[in-house]
Design a protein around this motif. Structure first.
Motif, PDB file in Angstrom:
ATOM      1  N   MET A  63      -3.043   0.920 -14.253  1.00  0.00           N
ATOM      2  CA  MET A  63      -2.092  -0.188 -14.403  1.00  0.00           C
ATOM      3  C   MET A  63      -0.683   0.401 -14.498  1.00  0.00           C
ATOM      4  SD  MET A  63      -3.845  -3.104 -14.666  1.00  0.00           S
ATOM      5  CE  MET A  63      -2.635  -4.249 -15.324  1.00  0.00           C
ATOM      6  N   TYR A  64       0.318  -0.360 -14.048  1.00  0.00           N
ATOM      7  CA  TYR A  64       1.718   0.016 -14.243  1.00  0.00           C
ATOM      8  C   TYR A  64       2.369  -1.027 -15.147  1.00  0.00           C
ATOM      9  CZ  TYR A  64       1.197   2.795  -9.919  1.00  0.00           C
ATOM     10  OH  TYR A  64       0.789   3.673  -8.951  1.00  0.00           O
ATOM     11  N   SER A  65       3.305  -0.575 -15.993  1.00  0.00           N
ATOM     12  CA  SER A  65       4.026  -1.528 -16.846  1.00  0.00           C
ATOM     13  C   SER A  65       5.429  -1.748 -16.296  1.00  0.00           C
ATOM     14  CB  SER A  65       4.115  -0.963 -18.268  1.00  0.00           C
ATOM     15  OG  SER A  65       4.768   0.298 -18.251  1.00  0.00           O
ATOM     16  N   ARG A  66       5.583  -1.640 -14.979  1.00  0.00           N
ATOM     17  CA  ARG A  66       6.895  -1.683 -14.300  1.00  0.00           C
ATOM     18  C   ARG A  66       6.646  -1.810 -12.806  1.00  0.00           C
ATOM     19  NH1 ARG A  66       5.563   3.095 -11.366  1.00  0.00           N
ATOM     20  NH2 ARG A  66       4.000   4.066 -12.634  1.00  0.00           N
ATOM     21  N   LEU A  67       7.747  -1.902 -12.029  1.00  0.00           N
ATOM     22  CA  LEU A  67       7.594  -1.907 -10.575  1.00  0.00           C
ATOM     23  C   LEU A  67       7.221  -0.505 -10.109  1.00  0.00           C
ATOM     24  CD1 LEU A  67      10.815  -3.927  -9.697  1.00  0.00           C
ATOM     25  CD2 LEU A  67       8.501  -4.642  -9.076  1.00  0.00           C
ATOM     26  N   GLY A  68       6.502  -0.406  -9.026  1.00  0.00           N
ATOM     27  CA  GLY A  68       6.167   0.904  -8.477  1.00  0.00           C
ATOM     28  C   GLY A  68       7.365   1.470  -7.715  1.00  0.00           C
ATOM     29  N   ASP A  69       7.347   2.771  -7.515  1.00  0.00           N
ATOM     30  CA  ASP A  69       8.368   3.414  -6.694  1.00  0.00           C
ATOM     31  C   ASP A  69       7.634   4.262  -5.675  1.00  0.00           C
ATOM     32  OD1 ASP A  69      10.595   4.565  -5.630  1.00  0.00           O
ATOM     33  OD2 ASP A  69      11.339   5.444  -7.476  1.00  0.00           O
ATOM     34  N   PRO A  70       7.646   3.929  -4.385  1.00  0.00           N
ATOM     35  CA  PRO A  70       8.585   3.064  -3.669  1.00  0.00           C
ATOM     36  C   PRO A  70       8.183   1.598  -3.526  1.00  0.00           C
ATOM     37  CG  PRO A  70       7.282   4.312  -2.095  1.00  0.00           C
ATOM     38  CD  PRO A  70       6.798   4.714  -3.445  1.00  0.00           C
ATOM     39  N   GLU A  71       7.085   1.144  -4.125  1.00  0.00           N
ATOM     40  CA  GLU A  71       6.613  -0.224  -3.852  1.00  0.00           C
ATOM     41  C   GLU A  71       7.677  -1.297  -4.151  1.00  0.00           C
ATOM     42  OE1 GLU A  71       4.928   2.171  -5.540  1.00  0.00           O
ATOM     43  OE2 GLU A  71       2.815   1.657  -5.772  1.00  0.00           O
ATOM     44  N   ALA A  72       8.584  -1.004  -5.086  1.00  0.00           N
ATOM     45  CA  ALA A  72       9.627  -1.974  -5.439  1.00  0.00           C
ATOM     46  C   ALA A  72      10.470  -2.340  -4.216  1.00  0.00           C
ATOM     47  CB  ALA A  72      10.533  -1.388  -6.524  1.00  0.00           C
ATOM     48  N   THR A 125       1.779  12.894  -4.624  1.00  0.00           N
ATOM     49  CA  THR A 125       3.191  12.790  -5.011  1.00  0.00           C
ATOM     50  C   THR A 125       3.360  11.466  -5.759  1.00  0.00           C
ATOM     51  OG1 THR A 125       3.815  11.481  -3.087  1.00  0.00           O
ATOM     52  CG2 THR A 125       3.800  13.877  -2.806  1.00  0.00           C
ATOM     53  N   GLY A 126       4.585  11.132  -6.124  1.00  0.00           N
ATOM     54  CA  GLY A 126       4.852   9.816  -6.714  1.00  0.00           C
ATOM     55  C   GLY A 126       4.715   8.712  -5.677  1.00  0.00           C
ATOM     56  N   GLY A 127       4.635   9.068  -4.405  1.00  0.00           N
ATOM     57  CA  GLY A 127       4.530   8.080  -3.320  1.00  0.00           C
ATOM     58  C   GLY A 127       5.465   8.495  -2.194  1.00  0.00           C
ATOM     59  N   GLN A 163       0.846  -1.200   0.000  1.00  0.00           N
ATOM     60  CA  GLN A 163       0.000   0.000   0.000  1.00  0.00           C
ATOM     61  C   GLN A 163       0.880   1.248   0.000  1.00  0.00           C
ATOM     62  OE1 GLN A 163      -2.545   1.208   3.405  1.00  0.00           O
ATOM     63  NE2 GLN A 163      -4.199   0.976   1.924  1.00  0.00           N
ATOM     64  N   ASP A 164       0.733   2.023  -1.069  1.00  0.00           N
ATOM     65  CA  ASP A 164       1.509   3.256  -1.227  1.00  0.00           C
ATOM     66  C   ASP A 164       0.738   4.409  -0.576  1.00  0.00           C
ATOM     67  OD1 ASP A 164       3.358   5.089  -2.153  1.00  0.00           O
ATOM     68  OD2 ASP A 164       2.553   5.173  -4.187  1.00  0.00           O
ATOM     69  N   ASN A 165       1.432   5.440  -0.186  1.00  0.00           N
ATOM     70  CA  ASN A 165       0.795   6.631   0.395  1.00  0.00           C
ATOM     71  C   ASN A 165       1.160   7.815  -0.477  1.00  0.00           C
ATOM     72  OD1 ASN A 165      -0.246   6.000   3.424  1.00  0.00           O
ATOM     73  ND2 ASN A 165       1.407   4.650   2.808  1.00  0.00           N
ATOM     74  N   LYS A 166       0.197   8.248  -1.280  1.00  0.00           N
ATOM     75  CA  LYS A 166       0.497   9.213  -2.330  1.00  0.00           C
ATOM     76  C   LYS A 166       0.543  10.663  -1.839  1.00  0.00           C
ATOM     77  CE  LYS A 166       0.526   6.843  -6.322  1.00  0.00           C
ATOM     78  NZ  LYS A 166      -0.686   6.439  -7.001  1.00  0.00           N
ATOM     79  N   HIS A 167      -0.231  10.963  -0.798  1.00  0.00           N
ATOM     80  CA  HIS A 167      -0.306  12.372  -0.387  1.00  0.00           C
ATOM     81  C   HIS A 167       0.972  12.820   0.325  1.00  0.00           C
ATOM     82  CE1 HIS A 167      -4.438  13.128  -1.611  1.00  0.00           C
ATOM     83  NE2 HIS A 167      -4.585  11.834  -1.381  1.00  0.00           N
TER      84      HIS A 167
HETATM   85  N1  GLY Z   1       4.128   4.719  -6.372  1.00  0.00           N
HETATM   86  C1  GLY Z   1       3.495   5.110  -7.543  1.00  0.00           C
HETATM   87  C2  GLY Z   1       4.165   4.794  -8.799  1.00  0.00           C
HETATM   88  O1  GLY Z   1       5.092   4.018  -8.839  1.00  0.00           O
HETATM   89  O2  GLY Z   1       3.766   5.298  -9.840  1.00  0.00           O
END
Ligand code: GLY
Length: 492
Positions: A315-324, A244-246, A230-234
Motif C-alpha cells: 500500500m502507499y500512503s501518497r501518490l506514486g512517483d512517477p504514477e502521479a 528502481t523507484g519506477g 502501471q509502473d515499470n520498476k526494473h
Molecule cells: N512508483 C513507485 C512508488 O511510488 O513507490
C-alpha cells in the motif's frame, strides 16, 4: 490562497503544476532539501517562496507553514507521513493533505498491512511470515522450498525486494544459499537505522500477474479512485536489471486500455471496482484499528493474480512517483477543490473527473542509479524544459547550476489517444536532458510500446482465466501450502 508543498521529486513537480493550473491561483510554497528547478519556477511565478529544510522534520514543516501562513499543506512523499508531519500540523491547526503517522502504518510496515488484511479478511490475502531478526528467519528460509518474495518489512524507498523462484530441484541448495544471503542483507543493510518497526523481514508467497497502482483520494469517509497506472520498476528494457523507484508508467482510461477508442485493456472495469473496494476496506480497517481519520491519498500497489484476481502487493500512503504524473495530467477537477473537500470531509459532494487520454511517463536517470547512487550524484545537468518535461531528483545551486541528485533526473510525459502514441512522445522528450561532464544517462525505450502492451494484456488474460475458474468453482484465494514446523495448511 497559499499552499505549502512538501517534497521535491518528479511527483511533486507534477503536483506543483496542478496547483499552478488551479482556478484558485494559489501562491505556492515548497519545503525540501533539494531545490527542484521546475517547482522553484512555479513558486516564484505564483509569488511564493522555496525553503530549504528537512521535509521529514515535523517542527521544520510546521514552522515553514506557519511563517508562510498557508491555508493547507500537501505532503508529496511517504517519509514525512511516517515521521508524523501531518500529526504535528493538525495539532497546530494547519490542515494537511497527508496520512497521519498511525494510518500511514499501512505503507510503512508491510507486516502490519498484512496483519490488518488478514484480521479484517480483506480479499487478496497472501500467505506471509514476519521476523524480528535474521536468526528467526533462517529456519523458514532453509525449509520452505517454494517460490517466495523476500522483503524488508518496512517501506525503505522501494528497495530490497527479491523474488526467488524455486522450481529447479537440482538448484535447491544454491537457492537456499541465495535466499539466506538476501534475508541477511535485508536485516543488516536495508533495514539498518530503521528502528520504528518491530518486524524487519517479511517472507511472502510469490504470485504472478500484471501489476498496477490504484491511487485514490480519501477523506476517511469516501474513497475516489483515479485511473489505474502501471509502473515499470526494473532499470532496463524487458524488465531486466535491479528494481528502481519506477522507470516509467502507463495509463489510459480507468482500466489501462490500449487507446481511447480501443477496448483491449490490461484490466476490466469489474477489476477496477474490486480493487477500489479492497482499498476502501483497507482505509476502513486502519481507521477502525487506530481511531484516526485518513486524509489524503491512499494507493493499492496491486497485482492481478491467478489466485485472487485483484491482490494487494503493497500500500502507499501518497501518490506514486512517477504514477502521479499520469493521473494529474488528465485530472479535470481543480486540485484545490479536491483538497478542500478532503479537509472538510465532503469528498462525497464533489465530482472528481479525469479526461480519457493515454499517458506514458519515462524517467531519465544518471548511470549508477539505483545501486550506486553516489556515482549518479553531483553531475551538472542541462535540460531543455519543454512541455511534458518534469524535473525530478535535481538541485538548483545558488550559482544557477543544476546538479543531479542521485535518482531519476527528469520524468518525461507523453499524452495522446493511445498508449503507444504517448510512448513515442515521451521517448522524444527523453533526449532533452544531458550531463555537461559527459556522464551517461539512461531510460527505458520499451515502456508503452505495442509489444510490451501486448505482452501485458496477454499476462492479464492468463491470470484472469485462472482466477475466474477459481471463482466459478468457489475456490478463489484458497490454496494448500506447506508451512515449516506445521505441515500442510489450507490458507486463503
Ligand atoms: N512508483 C513507485 C512508488 O511510488 O513507490
Amino acid at each position: 490562497m497559499k499552499v505549502l508543498l512538501v517534497g521535491s521529486g518528479g511527483r511533486e513537480h507534477a503536483i506543483a503544476k496542478a496547483f499552478y493550473n488551479s482556478g484558485y491561483e494559489p501562491k505556492l510554497f515548497c519545503v525540501s532539501e533539494l531545490v527542484n528547478p521546475g517547482i522553484n519556477r512555479i513558486v516564484k511565478e505564483t509569488g511564493g517562496e522555496y525553503y530549504v529544510g528537512n521535509p521529514n522534520n515535523p517542527e521544520t514543516v510546521f514552522q515553514t507553514a506557519a511563517r508562510a501562513g498557508v491555508d493547507f499543506v500537501f505532503i508529496g512523499p511517504e517519509e514525512p507521513n511516517f515521521r508524523g508531519v501531518p500529526d504535528k500540523l493538525e495539532e497546530e491547526g494547519i490542515p494537511c493533505i497527508g496520512a497521519n503517522r498511525e494510518v500511514a502504518e499501512i505503507e510503512m510496515s508491510k507486516a502490519s498491512m498484512r496483519d490488518l488484511q488478514w484480521k479484517y479478511m480483506i480479499p487478496g490475502r497472501l500467505w506471509y511470515k514476519k521476523f524480528k531478526t535474521f536468526e528467526e528467519a533462517v529456519p523458514y528460509v532453509e525449509e520452505y522450498a517454494e517460490s517466495v518474495a523476500l522483503k524488508p518489512a518496512r517501506q525503505v524507498g522501494g528497495k530490497g525486494v527479491k523474488v526467488i523462484e524455486d522450481f529447479q530441484v537440482y538448484l535447491k541448495e544454491e537457492k537456499k544459499r541465495v535466499k539466506k544471503k538476501h534475508v541477511e542483507s535485508i536485516y543488516r543493510d536495508y533495514m539498518k537505522g530503521y528502528d520504528d518497526v518491530d518486524f524487519k523481514i517479511l517472507i511472502e508467497e510469490r504470485v504472478w500477474g500484471p501489476e498496477y497502482t490504484l491511487q485514490c483520494f480519501t477523506d476517511g469517509r469516501t474513497v475516489i479512485p483515479m485511473p489505474a497506472v502501471q509502473d515499470n520498476k526494473h532499470a532496463f528494457d524487458g524488465d531486466l536489471g535491479p528494481e528502481t523507484g519506477g522507470m516509467g508508467s502507463i495509463a489510459c482510461g480507468m482500466n489501462l486500455k490500449w487507446s481511447v477508442n480501443d477496448d483491449r485493456a490490461i484490466l476490466t472495469e469489474e477489476e477496477i471496482e474490486k480493487s477500489t473496494e479492497i482499498v476502501r476496506m483497507m482505509v476502513e480497517a486502519i481507521q477502525k484499528e487506530t481511531g484516526r481519520k485518513y486524509h489524503g491519498v491512499v494507493a493499492g500497489q496491486m497485482m492481478l493474480t491467478s489466485i485472487w484476481g485483484p491482490t494487494i502487493i503493497e500500500m502507499y500512503s501518497r501518490l506514486g512517483d512517477p504514477e502521479a504524473l499520469n493521473v494529474l495530467a488528465v485530472l479535470k477537477t481543480d486540485l484545490v477543490e479536491i483538497c478542500e473537500a478532503i479537509i472538510s470531509e465532503k469528498l462525497n459532494t464533489i465530482r472528481v473527473e479525469f479526461e480519457e487520454k493515454a499517458t506514458v511517463v519515462k524517467a531519465v536517470s544518471p548511470e549508477g542509479y539505483p545501486l550506486n547512487r553516489d556515482l549518479a550524484k553531483g553531475h551538472p545537468a542541462i535540460v531543455d524544459e519543454e512541455e511534458g518535461v518534469f524535473w525530478a531528483s535535481a538541485h538548483l545551486r545558488e550559482d544557477g547550476v543544476v546538479e543531479t541528485g542521485g535518482s531519476r533526473l527528469i520524468e518525461c510525459l507523453g499524452v495522446a489517444e493511445s498508449i503507444p502514441e504517448a510512448s513515442l512522445i515521451a521517448e522524444r522528450l527523453t533526449s532533452k536532458a544531458r550531463l555537461a561532464d559527459g556522464w551517461g544517462l539512461f531510460h527505458r525505450s520499451d515502456i508503452g510500446s505495442e509489444k510490451s502492451l501486448e505482452r501485458r494484456i496477454m499476462l492479464a488474460n492468463m491470470a484472469r482465466e485462472i482466477y475466474k475458474y477459481r471463482e466459478r468453482k468457489g475456490i478463489l484465494g484458497k490454496r494448500i501450502i506447506w508451512i515449516p514446523g506445521k505441515g500442510l495448511e489450507e490458507v486463503g
